[in-house]
Design a protein around this motif. Structure first.
Motif, mmCIF file in Angstrom:
data_model
loop_
_atom_site.group_PDB
_atom_site.id
_atom_site.type_symbol
_atom_site.label_atom_id
_atom_site.label_comp_id
_atom_site.label_asym_id
_atom_site.label_seq_id
_atom_site.Cartn_x
_atom_site.Cartn_y
_atom_site.Cartn_z
ATOM 1 N N ALA B 311 0.664 -1.334 -0.019
ATOM 2 C CA ALA B 311 0.115 0.053 -0.080
ATOM 3 C C ALA B 311 0.746 1.153 0.064
ATOM 4 N N ALA B 312 1.987 1.256 0.827
ATOM 5 C CA ALA B 312 2.773 2.445 1.000
ATOM 6 C C ALA B 312 3.496 2.559 -0.352
ATOM 7 N N THR B 313 3.795 1.852 -1.215
ATOM 8 C CA THR B 313 4.158 1.838 -2.578
ATOM 9 C C THR B 313 3.486 2.603 -3.398
ATOM 10 N N GLU B 314 2.262 1.823 -3.381
ATOM 11 C CA GLU B 314 1.186 2.550 -4.358
ATOM 12 C C GLU B 314 0.845 3.751 -4.149
ATOM 13 N N VAL B 315 0.732 4.321 -2.962
ATOM 14 C CA VAL B 315 0.197 5.897 -2.510
ATOM 15 C C VAL B 315 1.378 6.725 -3.053
ATOM 16 N N LEU B 316 2.614 6.242 -3.141
ATOM 17 C CA LEU B 316 3.701 7.125 -3.467
ATOM 18 C C LEU B 316 3.279 7.861 -4.868
#
Lengths: 426, 426, 426, 426
Positions: B311-316
């Motif tokens: 998720a953290a990668t996606e919201v970047l």
């Protein structure tokens, strides 16, 4: 091309991730997929998993029943994150946990969500024990492991991680664990310190212990010892805290590790496999009479991780009857048998077996401690994920998921034996 | 029937959950569903969310882009839990975070995964600062909030939670925050304590601060103050730690809250919205020269929560251009305008506005502190989730998700005004 | 031959005494005899004493009246040592101290004999304050000096001696002394820290202070400041402890240094000149309502040093009328005048005067700190014993005995001026 | 009229002295005169003294040889008080102590004057051990007594005085003294804690111990145990500190109590009888290689009490030959014989004997602890001053002066027996 991806990922870890990383050194590959007791890396290599996320995956990787529920929940835009606000998921878990786990065992606890990690439940337990008693000292045991934040670290034995604190660790006293002295007189020792008003050990708020020490060397306390500790707690009006973060949730063959000892702790710490899908969750169980928290006195942003709570509710189904527990107990015997045969077959290790349930280890003897790490490294090459334990990494530790089948156990132990042979023939 | 469910759930919380619960008291209902800036309870009632999971939901509830990715990942049996073993997801995040966040800002940090909570990243920061300098003392500030485990708690200001520790909190010194004294001479004060060898304040390992104090009353430090602190850190060879757990991840209008001040902390703590879906995750950013950890010196079971990392990668993607940041900054002005109008319209509150970006508050004046809680309680009745902040809960705190639209803001503020009117007309 | 004796003694100190010795370095000779305000070394050289045993010889060396009494007592085999057993000497002191000192000042204290040193009375004061309030924190001030044992050291400011502890010094908070900030806003700072429940400073058990800081730089608190501190103590229910070890026993012109401020401390620490012959003695004065000690809860072998108590009783005669106090006050003006003239005459020192009574200093200005030690060293060569004070030894400190006459003062100050001239002309 | 004086003095103590007084309760009279092993109160009643100022009067009350010297010194206006400035008296003591005590025993120590009390020498020992090793933890033993200031108190066992601290006592670990466990396995326990890197006991800076525990119950360590401790100190690079404050200065039959064990401590703490006239004095002996103090790093106003140093020099004459030591050893046998007969004659006490030299006790058995206080109270009525010891005051402790003659011993023990009979016949 796949190899390139692996190599690139390794470079990324080296260049961009902190030196603090550890398991990526013990298991130097890049994992991509997992199911049950198996994992696969990006090159497609398959591994048998005797580690189970350090005990956080008691129900196996990506358990199908839980998986389905989580996907449904996400699809329906269920509440993901809610701190400790009321949610349907939270209510259901509390209800089911009470019905399935507490009531059948005649246990009466309030459930606290202290933040989603083992160290958080331990810190909350220390706080409430100190609040209830108005005392400061906590007694913990040699080779205990309770966590990495300052409170939990102060009751953890390992000198390397203790030194990492950078400040003295205070208000705690380490006493000898059941297995610490050969003569097993640890209870007499503890008793003397408590009964003598001049002993220099101030009357403690609580005693905290693991019934089986997972990180400290797979040391299993005898039931008599646990009962004696409980008695001392009653006699001296100290609270008994069981840190069941690793040994709980069925790992030793019963839901709580302390059940067969017939004791009733005042506070129980659960985490790791409580959610059952590797999702971060922890709960602290507190006898109602000690639940004297002020609202919000201990808190934390992720204490209401609903996906984890949903998973935790789902895996309770394993505990509705005793079928699952019995299967774990049966397989435990098989694990013990394999380990004992290894000890017998490889006298060069001067090893002994330790532990109970799905938490057993082969402890290499005095002067043979380094075999532990060598064996695990060799096993990994051969497709088995297994870790060491103990102050000198001298224990080869089995910590597989409870859902592993006999074939999986056999295959894993076969690899382990091959690894031992190769290490010894080196 | 739905009402019954609600009532039953409330009883379950009362009977089975610990007294420590807090938000379920401020927002006495049972939530079931959430999307974007809205939540619904089991009776179907809709709420505008100006709280966003205490800042853990900067991209809104159940963000569609992230949601799709997570479901896919689960369906494909991606690794859920892996401690700090290498995984594809972990490598991608490290690569993307470096490219999208660090490099464009000329920042060079190693990324540490310290365990998935804010308090864990803070504890890891304190440890490494003490290890690097060989000193013990940490300077924190009045009304700071850094967490609930013993190390983080020792640098937290609130007396109620401090007392919860049950032991003295040591090796820390509280200095006045920028806004603590009316005369704003806090820097001179701090400087005197550092320069005078007889001051009784031992040379610290580090200074830790929030650029905007989220729990302590939405106090925003001026950029000049932050620059002065950085200079003191350089002069006295102390590390500068920014706890950006609440103010980071875009909440103040830039990814890191300290960007507009032009300073470069030695260590940065991130959590809450770093995963962007309310999933537990925390990272500690450490200048490479200070990344002197021994492997495993700080650890934790849930430090490799791959779903959260995914998720953290996606919201970047929100940070690939400056479009998102600019929209946040624009909406911040609107928030400020609404708040200032409220202050003007309701002189009975003797209120002032505070904060910056999506972290602003209306501080009720001296003697009017109780209005804070009353207003939030009334607003909740009317369908707005909003919390107080500050030592006397005197600040009505806006902490909505960054993705909220103008209509949502308007509607929320309209409800807030109605609530204020009713409270004042009581 | 005498020179040889001197040299031999110096060798003995070097070879057999610990490196910790300090005054034997500042005053490198071997003393043999002393009377009033004069000392003589083994070579027969005479010294004017502006140091008076660091304030332990307020009534001069070998005071005749006391001397006679001590010799008589020893000759009659009076009790020398008795811990806290009842003795005639002890009873007489208690009676006389009450009559001569306490009653005329409308003070009502119980007298505790805590062990015969300054640090011991301070440690006893901290203990009883913590017992009375049930709190841990003690507030002390910048540049405070309270002693060298772990409790007293934790409230002492000097960084060198603090580091000597070898462990973190805890449960204390240093606040700015009256003279610490140029703007003199120290009370506002302290008040803010106390009134704000989020300040990070836990409500203290007590505030401890010296009205004039003897070691910390001859900083004299204003009476308004002392009154404001007392008010804060009352408002926040903290005990006020005055450490009058150096400033008490007449040194500032009244028996207690706090008399002219019109305040009434809850606890008073006395030592140094309380015995009046340089014999080790300390007493702690405690308001009766706070005298909640259990018998023996604080003790010490030498708490009943009867020779010292006898001397202490004898010197009370100085306080039966106000003649002695007035003479001290008169001479204080002369001291101030001489110091101010020095400041005026030697602008190169950029100096200012400080202190009150027989506790005054010439503080060399910023960048001129090293003059302090140079002047004192030169003065010693010329036959004047005088010491520095302050975090950078920047203050030349007058601490002569109260019984010195004008001729002695003149002669001493003449030597001091010569020393200054020589240092400046170097 | 004399009776009136007595009564009046008692009222003064009650009205004007703190509740903390203790010995004046055990020995409720008012003493006036003393000589050798006798004391007299104001009514003229004579007492045999088996207490000797808690061991501070090894050479008897008002020893003639010392008395003469002190009077002369005072008459000649010798320096009374000089902090650590060079004085003739100080040089002579250092020289004589080296010649008479250290050199004949092949000991090489630097002498530190740390302030004139037992707690001060202990605090200085802890500081230097921590400085030398860079470590914090100090290991002390169950039922140890080292003093009342915060550092010394943290290594003292008694729970009542520990609680008096009002703050947690930290950076110390209590280990079982030789006599603590019935099985005498205390060395194995200590060794296990040191050798196991996961024991939770951080590697200590030093081990501190009394060879005979004076306050803790007259527990005497065996020489083998002391030798084993020394070996552990060498193996683990910890400093060995012997607190010889009570057991030193000849009390056990040799000047240092550790001589017959053949060990060489790194640091030795002396006080009580080091001055020999009950005058406050303490010294710390430090191996030259560990004497790394900075000048003044530990200090104290009364560290240079020249009258006490003069007395200390004088009593060294007792140690110039072995005549005195031998006489003490001979009389010790007589003491032991009398005690053993008492144990035999009064089986109702279920008592055993303990200790060595002039530090022996009769320990009343389990369930009979209260006899200890009753016997001492009755003995006092009959003219014998004798105290209890031990966590439950269960030990009747002989601590007479070393110069007592056989007649004195006989008379004292006769009174003791009478007291026992009366108590038992009650």
């Amino acid at each position: 091309m796949v190899l390139t991806m692996e190599r690139k990922a390794m470079e990324i870890f080296e260049n961009h991730e902190s030196q603090v990383r550890s398991y990526s050194r013990s298991f130097p590959t890049v994992f991509e997929k997992a199911k049950g007791y198996k994992m696969w890396d990006t090159t497609g290599k398959e591994y048998i998993d005797f580690f189970a996320g350090a005990g956080a995956l008691n129900y196996g990787h990506n358990n199908e029943k839980v998986k389905k529920k989580i996907i449904e929940y996400i699809q329906e835009d269920g509440i993901a994150h809610s701190l400790d606000m009321g949610t349907v998921v939270r209510a259901k878990f509390l209800e089911r946990f009470t019905e399935v786990i507490l009531q059948p065992r005649n246990l009466n606890y309030k459930v606290m969500f202290p933040g989603p990690t083992g160290t958080n439940t331990v810190e909350s337990a220390l706080k409430i024990a100190r609040k209830v008693t108005g005392r400061q000292t906590i007694i913990s045991f040699t080779n205990a492991f309770h966590g990495m934040t300052l409170g939990s670290l102060s009751i953890t034995g390992n000198s390397t991680v203790r030194q990492g604190a950078g400040v003295p660790l205070t208000n705690t006293v380490a006493m000898p664990y059941d297995t610490f002295m050969q003569d097993h007189h640890s209870i007499e020792y503890l008793e003397r310190f408590l009964e003598d008003a001049g002993s220099g050990v101030d009357l403690p708020a609580a005693i905290i212990l693991e019934t089986v020490q997972g990180e400290g060397g797979i040391n299993a306390a005898s039931f008599e010892w646990l009962q004696a500790i409980e008695k001392l707690c009653h006699r001296y009006d100290m609270l008994l805290i069981i840190d069941d973060v690793q040994a709980g949730c069925g790992r030793t063959g019963t839901f709580f590790s302390f059940e067969p000892a017939g004791i009733t702790p005042d506070i129980v710490c659960l985490s790791k496999s409580i959610s059952g899908y590797g999702l971060p969750l922890a709960i602290t169980l507190i006898k109602p009479e000690y639940d004297i928290w002020a609202p919000g006195e201990h808190n934390g942003t992720f204490r209401g991780n609903n996906m984890a709570i949903l998973a935790a509710t789902e895996v309770l189904s394993y505990w509705e009857t005793d079928v699952f527990a019995k299967s774990v107990q049966e397989k435990s015997k098989m694990i013990k048998a394999r380990m004992e045969k290894i000890v017998e077959n490889y006298p060069e290790l001067q090893a002994t077996t330790r532990g109970r349930g799905f938490m057993q280890g082969i402890a290499c003897g005095k002067g043979k401690e380094t075999y532990g790490s060598e064996i695990c490294a060799k096993a990994f090459e051969k497709g088995l994920i297994i870790e060491t334990s103990g102050p000198d990494s001298e224990v080869v530790k089995f910590l597989g998921s409870l859902t592993i089948d006999e074939a999986g156990l056999d295959k894993g132990f076969d690899i382990l034996e091959e690894a031992i042979q190769e290490v010894l023939n080196k």
